[in-house]
Structures are given as structure tokens and as C-alpha cells.
Motif scaffolding. Structure first.
Motif, short mmCIF file in Angstrom:
data_model
loop_
_atom_site.label_atom_id
_atom_site.label_comp_id
_atom_site.label_asym_id
_atom_site.label_seq_id
_atom_site.Cartn_x
_atom_site.Cartn_y
_atom_site.Cartn_z
N LEU A 231 0.27 -1.60 -0.27
CA LEU A 231 0.15 0.21 0.33
C LEU A 231 0.87 1.50 -0.25
O LEU A 231 0.54 2.16 -0.86
CB LEU A 231 -0.28 0.01 1.48
N GLU A 232 1.58 0.94 0.50
CA GLU A 232 2.83 2.18 0.89
C GLU A 232 3.40 3.17 -0.28
O GLU A 232 3.96 3.68 -0.62
CB GLU A 232 3.95 2.07 1.81
N LEU A 233 3.37 1.76 -2.06
CA LEU A 233 4.66 2.54 -3.30
C LEU A 233 2.96 2.44 -4.37
O LEU A 233 3.18 3.27 -5.38
CB LEU A 233 4.87 0.77 -3.23
N TYR A 234 1.74 2.70 -3.70
CA TYR A 234 0.51 2.76 -4.36
C TYR A 234 0.74 4.46 -5.15
O TYR A 234 0.53 4.75 -6.06
CB TYR A 234 -0.55 2.83 -3.81
N HIS A 235 1.32 5.69 -3.84
CA HIS A 235 1.43 7.10 -4.91
C HIS A 235 2.36 6.68 -6.16
O HIS A 235 2.63 7.94 -7.14
CB HIS A 235 2.12 7.62 -4.00
N ARG A 236 3.30 5.87 -6.17
CA ARG A 236 4.39 5.82 -7.45
C ARG A 236 2.81 4.78 -9.18
O ARG A 236 3.69 5.25 -9.75
CB ARG A 236 5.36 4.68 -7.27
N TYR A 237 1.81 4.89 -8.84
CA TYR A 237 1.09 3.96 -9.14
C TYR A 237 0.53 5.09 -10.87
O TYR A 237 0.25 5.81 -9.95
CB TYR A 237 -0.09 3.55 -8.66
N PRO A 238 -0.15 4.93 -11.89
CA PRO A 238 -0.40 5.59 -12.64
C PRO A 238 -2.29 5.47 -12.31
O PRO A 238 -3.07 4.41 -12.38
CB PRO A 238 0.31 5.17 -13.48
N ARG A 239 -2.84 6.12 -13.25
CA ARG A 239 -4.24 6.05 -14.00
C ARG A 239 -4.07 5.18 -15.33
O ARG A 239 -3.54 6.28 -15.90
CB ARG A 239 -4.76 7.39 -13.61
N LEU A 240 -5.39 4.91 -15.44
CA LEU A 240 -4.70 3.33 -16.06
C LEU A 240 -6.07 4.43 -17.19
O LEU A 240 -6.83 4.86 -16.78
CB LEU A 240 -5.41 1.96 -15.83
N SER A 241 -5.37 4.05 -18.50
CA SER A 241 -6.79 4.12 -19.17
C SER A 241 -6.63 3.31 -20.94
O SER A 241 -5.63 2.35 -20.51
CB SER A 241 -5.82 5.26 -20.66
N TRP A 242 -7.29 2.74 -21.06
CA TRP A 242 -7.62 1.93 -22.36
C TRP A 242 -8.20 1.72 -23.50
O TRP A 242 -8.78 2.81 -22.99
CB TRP A 242 -8.34 0.60 -21.25
N ALA A 243 -7.54 0.35 -24.16
CA ALA A 243 -8.58 0.91 -25.73
C ALA A 243 -9.89 1.04 -25.89
O ALA A 243 -10.09 0.04 -25.11
CB ALA A 243 -7.88 -0.57 -26.03
N SER A 244 -10.40 1.69 -26.25
CA SER A 244 -11.80 1.64 -26.26
C SER A 244 -12.53 1.79 -27.87
O SER A 244 -11.38 1.78 -28.83
CB SER A 244 -12.56 4.00 -25.73
N ALA A 245 -13.11 2.66 -28.47
CA ALA A 245 -13.73 2.06 -29.73
C ALA A 245 -13.00 3.37 -30.91
O ALA A 245 -12.47 2.73 -31.81
CB ALA A 245 -15.67 2.32 -29.96
N TYR A 246 -12.34 3.90 -30.19
CA TYR A 246 -11.22 4.83 -30.96
C TYR A 246 -9.76 4.07 -31.15
O TYR A 246 -9.94 4.54 -32.45
CB TYR A 246 -11.04 6.08 -29.31
N MET A 247 -9.79 3.65 -30.55
CA MET A 247 -8.38 2.33 -30.80
C MET A 247 -8.35 1.36 -31.35
O MET A 247 -7.87 1.46 -32.76
CB MET A 247 -7.67 2.18 -29.48
N TRP A 248 -10.23 0.81 -31.23
CA TRP A 248 -9.79 0.04 -32.63
C TRP A 248 -10.15 0.32 -34.00
O TRP A 248 -9.86 -0.08 -34.92
CB TRP A 248 -11.43 -0.90 -32.18
N PHE A 249 -11.37 1.33 -33.95
CA PHE A 249 -11.22 2.28 -35.87
C PHE A 249 -9.90 2.81 -35.68
O PHE A 249 -9.71 2.68 -37.19
CB PHE A 249 -12.23 3.58 -35.55
N LYS A 250 -8.77 3.23 -35.27
CA LYS A 250 -7.76 3.32 -35.54
C LYS A 250 -7.01 2.61 -35.92
O LYS A 250 -6.27 2.62 -37.12
CB LYS A 250 -7.61 3.82 -34.37
N GLU A 251 -7.48 1.68 -35.44
CA GLU A 251 -6.38 0.36 -35.40
C GLU A 251 -6.97 0.03 -37.23
O GLU A 251 -5.86 -0.65 -38.47
CB GLU A 251 -6.27 -0.83 -34.61
#
Length: 419
Positions: A231-251
Motif C-alpha cells: 500500500l505504501e507504494l501506491y503513490h507511484r501507480y498511474p491512472r490507467l486508460s484503455w483502448a476504447s472504440a477510438y483505438m479499435w477504429f484507429k487500428e
């Protein structure tokens, strides 16, 4: 007529999804940092260009690291750990690597074999008698680690993850989905759970896999990787984002394979499966990340993955002679690849002793969902690590972010070795 309406709706949705968000998205300054050894400058240049040219998602962050002949030669990072807060990706930012965790789990099992506490060809039940229930008595350690045990459909029960004894009882009772050893199917979430329960029985100290990794690998070798994030290392963790329809269509615009994938689902009426968002919100909760799921919830840096695989590629020892694994075990990983490759994300990947094997390139390691990579190349004594907070549509096959960096690294080495 209904089909045409569906197709038109999909096309309109594609345009709106791809372009409208860009009208309101505030451009963030491009940030990259890190170090490269002389001769590897083109790798850092390409890494920055990936951010400048939109290959790297603008609100995400990534890192790439390389060890060569036991030394760190590339260690670069860029983008944002949290774009909403303007928090840049830093040298010590770490993130979830999904199935790349399996490579670390396989390494723990290999260390036990190396020390004589485990044998790939003995039955799992010889270490864990309760496992023999429901037709599992003949499953060997090798069969289990090679995704041939018929235990692939088990999901991640958060409640059980917090109670190792209850989890062990549940896994021991589970009946195989096919005759063990006769078929191979990727054990996406069950692989690490079974490995950890087996390790608890084979390890003289009866530790979980996460504890074993910490005490026998992470701490002695300075590996910033965690199976169960403190738990003490959680401050180093990023905000996750993931492929939505945007990435599917871009690909889809540039990928023939993806165009066929979407067209097939248009024709079968299953297009909705393409756009259903993956529920990763729970992986932003520190208490969830603190639980051990050695199949998919490992958290670490690109540097950590590259360092581990760099040691393995260097014959299993550091430059100072500190040994992680014997050359004999490393040789087994590459020399004993048998059976039909199992498909992951549309691509064939061979598995041996828990590692993913690139037979043609003579490399091993393990990829992870969203484009995470950890690779060892024993022939060239190279270890690679790539992580990102943006989870793309790539898992195996050619990753437009990682593989050009991999190839550029090889070009640099060829030039250095030609001098």
C-alpha cells in the motif's frame, strides 16, 4: 436494410468516436526523459517520436528499458502517469503488467526446480495431495505450466485471493475441462493461482509466490516488481486508460486483420463485443492491487522486467557473479518447446515451462494485456522491458509502440558489434 442501417450507424459512431474527443482534449506538453549509453541514441529518438507522432497515446505514459551483456544500456520513459492531474511519468513510476506477471511466476518455479525443491516431471499431487481430486492425479508440473491441465476457465475471485487456504481448497476441487495433457488452452487467470499454491507446498518455507518472489528475487537482485503491491507504494501507480472504440477504429484504418475482425462481427451480429469496455476500474484500488494474483496483477517498471530478463539472457547471473538461475534451466526453457502453439489475441505463441517462446527469434519471456512486454534473448544477451499506462489493443503480434523500439535496439547493437 437493417444490416445497412447497422453498418451506417457503426461508421458514424467511428467518426464521432475518433474525432470529436480531439476537439475538447487539451494538448499536453510532450515529456520524455531517461538515459541511454553511447550508440543507443536512436532508440531514445524513436521513443520521443512515438509521442510526437501519436504512436504513443497522448494522455498515457510508457517506459522502455534494455539490458545488454548484463549492463543497462537504455532506460527511458515519457508521457503522463496521470494526465488529468498533470503528473508526468517518472523514473520510479510503476504499473500493472497483466500477463507479463506470468513470466515472473514461471521464474519462481524455475528457481525452485534449480534448487531441487520441485521437479517439472513429477505430478503436482506429489507435492499437493489434495490436488488429485476429480481426475487431476496425473497432471505433472510441466503440464500445468504449459497450459495443458484443462483448468483455463477459472476467473479471479477477489474474496478467495484474500484467503490462501480457501483458495487452495477451491483450486484443488476444480475438475478439468478436458483430459489433462491432450490439449492446450491459455490459462489466463488460473496459471498463477495454481503456481502459487504449488509453490506453497514445494517451498521449504511454505511462502506464497508473491512472498517468494520478493525474498528470493526482488530484494536480492534489486528488482522493482511486486506480486501484491504494498500500500505504501501506491503513490507511484498511474491512472490507467484503455483502448476504447477510438483505438479499435484507429487500428482498423491501418490493419487489414482488424478490418476483417470488425467486418466478421458485422456479418454475424456480434459487433457489440468489440465495444464493450473492459472493467479495469477495480485495478485502480490499492487494496485490490495488494492481493496476490500471480497470473495478471504484477506491478513493476520496465527497468525491472528488462533487468530480470537481462540476467537470464546473460547466463542467469549478474556481472558481479550473483546467480539467479542456472544455465541448465535456461537451456531447458528454449530446448524443450513441444506441442502446438496456443492462440493469444489472434497470434500463435508457444509456451514452455510457463514462459512464452518466440521459437524463430530464439527469445523467451511473456507479454501482457495492453502491450506489456518482458523478453530475454540469450543469443544476444539482451533483456527488454516495456510498460504503459495506456492499454492498447495489442497483446501478441506486432505492437506498433514496442516492436519498432525492439528493432531499433538490434540495429544499434549490430552497428556497435561491427566496429
Amino acid at each position: 436494410m437493417a444490416f445497412m442501417k447497422s453498418a451506417i450507424l457503426v461508421c458514424v459512431t467511428a467518426v464521432l468516436t475518433v474525432y470529436l474527443p480531439q476537439l475538447w482534449t487539451k494538448a499536453l506538453p510532450i515529456i520524455t526523459a531517461g538515459t541511454v549509453q553511447p550508440g543507443f541514441e536512436p532508440v531514445a529518438k524513436l521513443f520521443r517520436e512515438n509521442f510526437e507522432n501519436g504512436v504513443e497515446y497522448p494522455t498515457g505514459g510508457s517506459a522502455f528499458s534494455v539490458y545488454y551483456k548484463g549492463s543497462k544500456v537504455v532506460d527511458i520513459w515519457g508521457g503522463y502517469a496521470d494526465s488529468e492531474a498533470g503528473r508526468p511519468w517518472k523514473e520510479d513510476t510503476l504499473t500493472i503488467v497483466f500477463s507479463a506477471t506470468k513470466g515472473m511466476a514461471a521464474l519462481c518455479m524455475a528457481v525452485l526446480v534449480d534448487r531441487g525443491h520441485l521437479d517439472y516431471d513429477k505430478t503436482v499431487a506429489s507435492y499437493w495431495p489434495e490436488f488429485a481430486q476429480n481426475g487431476k492425479e496425473k497432471i505433472t508440473v510441466r503440464t500445468l505450466l504449459n497450459h495443458k491441465a484443462g483448468l483455463s476457465e477459472i476467473g479471479a475471485n477477489v474474496t478467495l485471493l484474500g484467503d490462501q487456504d480457501a483458495l487452495g481448497e477451491f483450486l484443488a476441487r476444480y475438475a478439468p475441462e478436458w483430459q489433462p495433457g491432450t490439449a492446450q488452452k491459455y490459462h489466463a487467470l488460473s496459471f498463477g493461482l495454481y503456481a502459487s499454491q504449488l509453490l506453497r507446498r514445494a517451498d521449504p518455507k511454505h511462502r506464497t509466490l508473491g512472498q517468494f518472489f520478493k525474498e528470493e528475487i526482488a530484494q536480492p537482485f534489486g528488482i522493482d516488481f511486486h506480486i501484491g503491491l504494498p500500500l505504501e507504494l501506491y503513490h507511484r501507480y498511474p491512472r490507467l486508460s484503455w483502448a476504447s472504440a477510438y483505438m479499435w477504429f484507429k487500428e482498423a484504418i491501418t490493419s487489414r486483420l482488424m478490418r476483417q475482425f470488425i467486418w466478421k462481427r458485422l456479418m454475424t451480429g456480434k459487433l457489440q463485443a468489440v465495444f464493450q469496455p473492459v472493467q479495469f476500474n477495480e485495478l485502480m484500488v490499492p487494496e485490490i492491487l495488494a492481493l496476490e494474483q500471480p497470473s495478471a496483477w504484477g506491478v513493476g517498471t520496465a527497468r525491472a522486467l528488462a533487468k530480470v530478463y537481462g540476467i537470464l539472457a546473460n547466463g542467469g547471473a549478474t556481472l558481479k557473479g550473483q546467480r539467479l538461475l542456472s544455465e541448465a534451466i535456461i537451456k531447458k526453457v528454449m530446448d524443450e518447446v513441444k506441442g502446438t502453439p496456443v492462440g493469444m489475441d489472434g497470434s500463435a505463441v508457444a509456451f514452455n515451462l510457463g514462459f512464452a517462446i518466440e521459437k524463430d527469434a530464439k527469445r523467451f519471456g511473456h507479454p501482457g494485456l495492453g502491450g506489456m512486454h518482458g523478453i530475454a534473448d540469450p543469443q544476444r544477451k539482451l533483456g527488454f522491458g516495456y510498460v504503459s499506462s495506456f492499454l492498447s489493443t495489442y497483446t501478441t503480434g506486432r505492437d506498433h509502440r514496442f516492436h519498432p523500439l525492439l528493432e531499433e535496439t538490434y540495429k544499434c547493437i549490430e552497428k556497435l558489434e561491427a566496429k
